[in-house]
Scaffold this motif. Structure first.
Motif, PDB file in Angstrom:
ATOM      1  N   SER A  26       6.195 -11.873 -11.915  1.00  0.00           N
ATOM      2  CA  SER A  26       7.097 -10.901 -11.790  1.00  0.00           C
ATOM      3  C   SER A  26       6.661  -9.748 -10.855  1.00  0.00           C
ATOM      4  CB  SER A  26       7.207 -10.228 -13.173  1.00  0.00           C
ATOM      5  OG  SER A  26       8.231  -9.087 -13.165  1.00  0.00           O
ATOM      6  N   ILE A  27       7.642  -9.402  -9.915  1.00  0.00           N
ATOM      7  CA  ILE A  27       7.478  -8.528  -9.115  1.00  0.00           C
ATOM      8  C   ILE A  27       7.623  -7.244  -9.430  1.00  0.00           C
ATOM      9  CG2 ILE A  27       7.700  -7.554  -6.670  1.00  0.00           C
ATOM     10  CD1 ILE A  27       8.457 -10.642  -5.843  1.00  0.00           C
ATOM     11  N   SER A  28       6.761  -6.044  -9.437  1.00  0.00           N
ATOM     12  CA  SER A  28       7.095  -4.806 -10.146  1.00  0.00           C
ATOM     13  C   SER A  28       7.589  -3.930  -9.006  1.00  0.00           C
ATOM     14  CB  SER A  28       5.955  -4.338 -10.977  1.00  0.00           C
ATOM     15  OG  SER A  28       5.650  -5.108 -11.917  1.00  0.00           O
ATOM     16  N   HIS A  29       8.211  -2.669  -9.644  1.00  0.00           N
ATOM     17  CA  HIS A  29       8.500  -1.803  -8.797  1.00  0.00           C
ATOM     18  C   HIS A  29       7.187  -0.658  -8.744  1.00  0.00           C
ATOM     19  CE1 HIS A  29      12.339  -3.312  -9.135  1.00  0.00           C
ATOM     20  NE2 HIS A  29      13.002  -2.561  -8.339  1.00  0.00           N
ATOM     21  N   THR A  30       6.926   0.055  -7.822  1.00  0.00           N
ATOM     22  CA  THR A  30       5.890   0.999  -7.722  1.00  0.00           C
ATOM     23  C   THR A  30       6.184   2.029  -6.919  1.00  0.00           C
ATOM     24  OG1 THR A  30       3.615   1.454  -7.590  1.00  0.00           O
ATOM     25  CG2 THR A  30       4.589  -0.057  -6.123  1.00  0.00           C
ATOM     26  N   THR A  31       5.836   3.190  -6.998  1.00  0.00           N
ATOM     27  CA  THR A  31       5.895   4.650  -6.081  1.00  0.00           C
ATOM     28  C   THR A  31       4.633   4.446  -5.204  1.00  0.00           C
ATOM     29  OG1 THR A  31       5.141   5.989  -7.985  1.00  0.00           O
ATOM     30  CG2 THR A  31       7.362   5.585  -7.838  1.00  0.00           C
ATOM     31  N   ARG A  32       3.639   3.732  -5.508  1.00  0.00           N
ATOM     32  CA  ARG A  32       2.571   3.989  -4.485  1.00  0.00           C
ATOM     33  C   ARG A  32       2.730   3.394  -3.288  1.00  0.00           C
ATOM     34  NH1 ARG A  32      -0.237  -0.523  -2.971  1.00  0.00           N
ATOM     35  NH2 ARG A  32      -0.420  -2.283  -4.612  1.00  0.00           N
ATOM     36  N   ALA A  33       2.102   3.804  -2.192  1.00  0.00           N
ATOM     37  CA  ALA A  33       2.092   3.238  -0.964  1.00  0.00           C
ATOM     38  C   ALA A  33       1.718   2.118  -0.833  1.00  0.00           C
ATOM     39  CB  ALA A  33       1.424   4.408   0.077  1.00  0.00           C
ATOM     40  N   PRO A  34       2.231   1.263   0.199  1.00  0.00           N
ATOM     41  CA  PRO A  34       1.819  -0.174   0.170  1.00  0.00           C
ATOM     42  C   PRO A  34       0.459  -0.331   0.957  1.00  0.00           C
ATOM     43  CG  PRO A  34       4.027   0.154   1.276  1.00  0.00           C
ATOM     44  CD  PRO A  34       3.551   1.471   1.039  1.00  0.00           C
ATOM     45  N   ARG A  35      -0.351  -1.228   0.621  1.00  0.00           N
ATOM     46  CA  ARG A  35      -1.732  -1.245   1.170  1.00  0.00           C
ATOM     47  C   ARG A  35      -1.592  -2.006   2.423  1.00  0.00           C
ATOM     48  NH1 ARG A  35      -4.328  -2.834  -4.545  1.00  0.00           N
ATOM     49  NH2 ARG A  35      -4.830  -0.733  -5.451  1.00  0.00           N
ATOM     50  N   THR A  36      -2.544  -2.235   3.215  1.00  0.00           N
ATOM     51  CA  THR A  36      -2.739  -3.021   4.325  1.00  0.00           C
ATOM     52  C   THR A  36      -2.229  -4.502   4.105  1.00  0.00           C
ATOM     53  OG1 THR A  36      -4.144  -1.655   5.461  1.00  0.00           O
ATOM     54  CG2 THR A  36      -3.962  -3.936   6.525  1.00  0.00           C
ATOM     55  N   GLY A  37      -1.394  -4.912   4.679  1.00  0.00           N
ATOM     56  CA  GLY A  37      -0.771  -6.531   4.389  1.00  0.00           C
ATOM     57  C   GLY A  37       0.166  -6.588   3.447  1.00  0.00           C
ATOM     58  N   GLU A  38       0.446  -5.590   2.736  1.00  0.00           N
ATOM     59  CA  GLU A  38       1.596  -5.710   1.568  1.00  0.00           C
ATOM     60  C   GLU A  38       2.757  -5.471   2.395  1.00  0.00           C
ATOM     61  OE1 GLU A  38      -0.831  -4.430  -2.530  1.00  0.00           O
ATOM     62  OE2 GLU A  38       0.454  -2.753  -1.383  1.00  0.00           O
ATOM     63  N   GLU A  39       4.035  -6.328   1.743  1.00  0.00           N
ATOM     64  CA  GLU A  39       5.238  -6.420   2.181  1.00  0.00           C
ATOM     65  C   GLU A  39       6.073  -6.026   0.948  1.00  0.00           C
ATOM     66  OE1 GLU A  39       6.585  -9.768   3.924  1.00  0.00           O
ATOM     67  OE2 GLU A  39       4.834  -9.689   5.549  1.00  0.00           O
ATOM     68  N   ASN A  40       7.139  -5.222   1.188  1.00  0.00           N
ATOM     69  CA  ASN A  40       8.123  -4.937   0.259  1.00  0.00           C
ATOM     70  C   ASN A  40       8.821  -6.144  -0.350  1.00  0.00           C
ATOM     71  OD1 ASN A  40       9.854  -3.055  -1.386  1.00  0.00           O
ATOM     72  ND2 ASN A  40      11.512  -3.488   0.053  1.00  0.00           N
ATOM     73  N   GLY A  41       8.929  -6.309  -1.622  1.00  0.00           N
ATOM     74  CA  GLY A  41       9.403  -7.483  -2.194  1.00  0.00           C
ATOM     75  C   GLY A  41       8.572  -8.718  -2.297  1.00  0.00           C
TER      76      GLY A  41
ATOM     77  N   TYR B 146       5.321  -5.882  -4.413  1.00  0.00           N
ATOM     78  CA  TYR B 146       5.706  -4.907  -5.261  1.00  0.00           C
ATOM     79  C   TYR B 146       7.152  -4.511  -4.471  1.00  0.00           C
ATOM     80  CZ  TYR B 146       1.620  -3.749  -7.685  1.00  0.00           C
ATOM     81  OH  TYR B 146       0.282  -3.767  -8.740  1.00  0.00           O
ATOM     82  N   TYR B 147       8.045  -3.982  -5.214  1.00  0.00           N
ATOM     83  CA  TYR B 147       9.121  -3.237  -4.617  1.00  0.00           C
ATOM     84  C   TYR B 147       8.568  -1.647  -4.603  1.00  0.00           C
ATOM     85  CZ  TYR B 147      11.995  -7.395  -5.642  1.00  0.00           C
ATOM     86  OH  TYR B 147      12.363  -8.587  -5.738  1.00  0.00           O
ATOM     87  N   PHE B 148       8.442  -1.233  -3.397  1.00  0.00           N
ATOM     88  CA  PHE B 148       8.013   0.182  -2.995  1.00  0.00           C
ATOM     89  C   PHE B 148       9.292   1.049  -2.891  1.00  0.00           C
ATOM     90  CE2 PHE B 148       4.858  -2.837  -1.270  1.00  0.00           C
ATOM     91  CZ  PHE B 148       3.775  -2.299  -1.844  1.00  0.00           C
ATOM     92  N   ILE B 149       9.146   1.882  -3.899  1.00  0.00           N
ATOM     93  CA  ILE B 149      10.420   2.923  -3.977  1.00  0.00           C
ATOM     94  C   ILE B 149       9.826   4.169  -4.314  1.00  0.00           C
ATOM     95  CG2 ILE B 149      12.129   1.113  -4.944  1.00  0.00           C
ATOM     96  CD1 ILE B 149      11.703   2.519  -7.839  1.00  0.00           C
ATOM     97  N   ASP B 150      10.517   5.441  -3.916  1.00  0.00           N
ATOM     98  CA  ASP B 150      10.351   7.022  -4.074  1.00  0.00           C
ATOM     99  C   ASP B 150      10.301   7.118  -5.589  1.00  0.00           C
ATOM    100  OD1 ASP B 150      13.068   7.320  -4.396  1.00  0.00           O
ATOM    101  OD2 ASP B 150      13.093   7.873  -2.478  1.00  0.00           O
ATOM    102  N   ASP B 151       9.712   8.443  -5.994  1.00  0.00           N
ATOM    103  CA  ASP B 151       9.652   8.915  -7.148  1.00  0.00           C
ATOM    104  C   ASP B 151      11.104   8.854  -7.825  1.00  0.00           C
ATOM    105  OD1 ASP B 151       6.924   9.065  -6.842  1.00  0.00           O
ATOM    106  OD2 ASP B 151       6.646  11.025  -7.655  1.00  0.00           O
ATOM    107  N   GLU B 152      12.017   9.662  -6.908  1.00  0.00           N
ATOM    108  CA  GLU B 152      13.348   9.605  -7.537  1.00  0.00           C
ATOM    109  C   GLU B 152      14.210   8.628  -7.821  1.00  0.00           C
ATOM    110  OE1 GLU B 152      17.511  12.018  -5.976  1.00  0.00           O
ATOM    111  OE2 GLU B 152      15.697  11.914  -4.535  1.00  0.00           O
ATOM    112  N   SER B 153      14.103   7.613  -7.151  1.00  0.00           N
ATOM    113  CA  SER B 153      14.685   6.258  -7.450  1.00  0.00           C
ATOM    114  C   SER B 153      13.953   5.624  -8.792  1.00  0.00           C
ATOM    115  CB  SER B 153      14.527   5.070  -6.067  1.00  0.00           C
ATOM    116  OG  SER B 153      14.907   5.734  -5.001  1.00  0.00           O
ATOM    117  N   PHE B 154      12.780   5.814  -8.608  1.00  0.00           N
ATOM    118  CA  PHE B 154      12.037   5.116 -10.021  1.00  0.00           C
ATOM    119  C   PHE B 154      12.601   6.005 -11.223  1.00  0.00           C
ATOM    120  CE2 PHE B 154       8.841   4.378 -13.303  1.00  0.00           C
ATOM    121  CZ  PHE B 154       8.478   3.137 -12.844  1.00  0.00           C
TER     122      PHE B 154
END
Length: 207
Positions: free
Chosen positions: A36-51, A54-62
């Protein structure tokens, strides 16, 4: 939803225990398993891709998703939010796939309240020293962050007894074999086999 179509697995461990490496190896050898791919508000690490990781989103969207009751579970870890989408999990279970939720013990408690059939697996490191060395070898965190993770690890590991299975990740191949065996065993439980092989069972008992 038919709860026997797929199994929901909860996978937890302190950061650095090797759970991500283990489940990725399992995914490569067992085509019936999905993560399962989770949503998170943390910044992507080197080599990570959205989707992908994780699904990288901002605090407001979360926070909007929380208000919409879109998460199976969600939690705040350090200064970041993490959450698991209900829709994606149920879709995969309906397809007969086993789904792994990579979450902490707090999220695991939330999942069990909603879905008590979930199967919990906790990964332990062979020692605190090994755990610290693994965190340092990543070269992605500052020394301060590493020490925060080490302090948090002790609290996380104190909840190991809340899980159905415990694996000590000392020898990687042995740990992977144990994990694969758990997945296979859960698929062979009587209620699952009754459903999958109902015609065969009826034929065998027809005399």
């Amino acid at each position: 939803m038919d709860k026997h179509k797929g199994n929901l697995f909860i996978l937890s461990a302190p950061s650095g225990a090797g759970k991500s490496t283990l489940y990725k190896a399992l995914l490569s050898q067992d085509k019936q398993v999905r993560i399962s791919i989770s949503h998170t508000t943390r910044a992507p690490r080197t080599g990570e891709e959205n989707g992908r990781e994780y699904y990288f989103i901002d605090d407001e969207s979360f926070l909007d998703m929380i208000a919409e009751d879109a998460f199976f579970e969600h939690a705040q870890v350090f200064d970041n939010y993490y959450g698991t989408s209900k829709e994606s999990i149920f879709e995969m279970l309906e397809q007969g796939l086993d789904v792994i939720l990579e979450i902490d013990w707090q999220g695991a408690r939330q999942i069990r309240q909603i879905y008590p059939e979930a199967i919990g697996i906790f990964i332990l490191p062979p020692s605190l020293h090994a755990l610290e060395e693994r965190l340092k070898s990543r070269a992605t965190d500052t020394e301060d962050v590493i020490q925060r993770r080490m302090a948090k690890a002790v609290n996380e590991m104190s909840h190991y007894h809340e899980y159905d299975f415990v694996i000590v990740n000392d020898d990687f191949d042995a740990a992977l074999s144990q994990m694969a065996s758990i997945f296979m065993a859960m698929r062979a439980k009587t209620p699952v086999m009754q459903e999958k092989n109902s015609n065969l069972i009826n034929d065998l008992l027809s005399l």
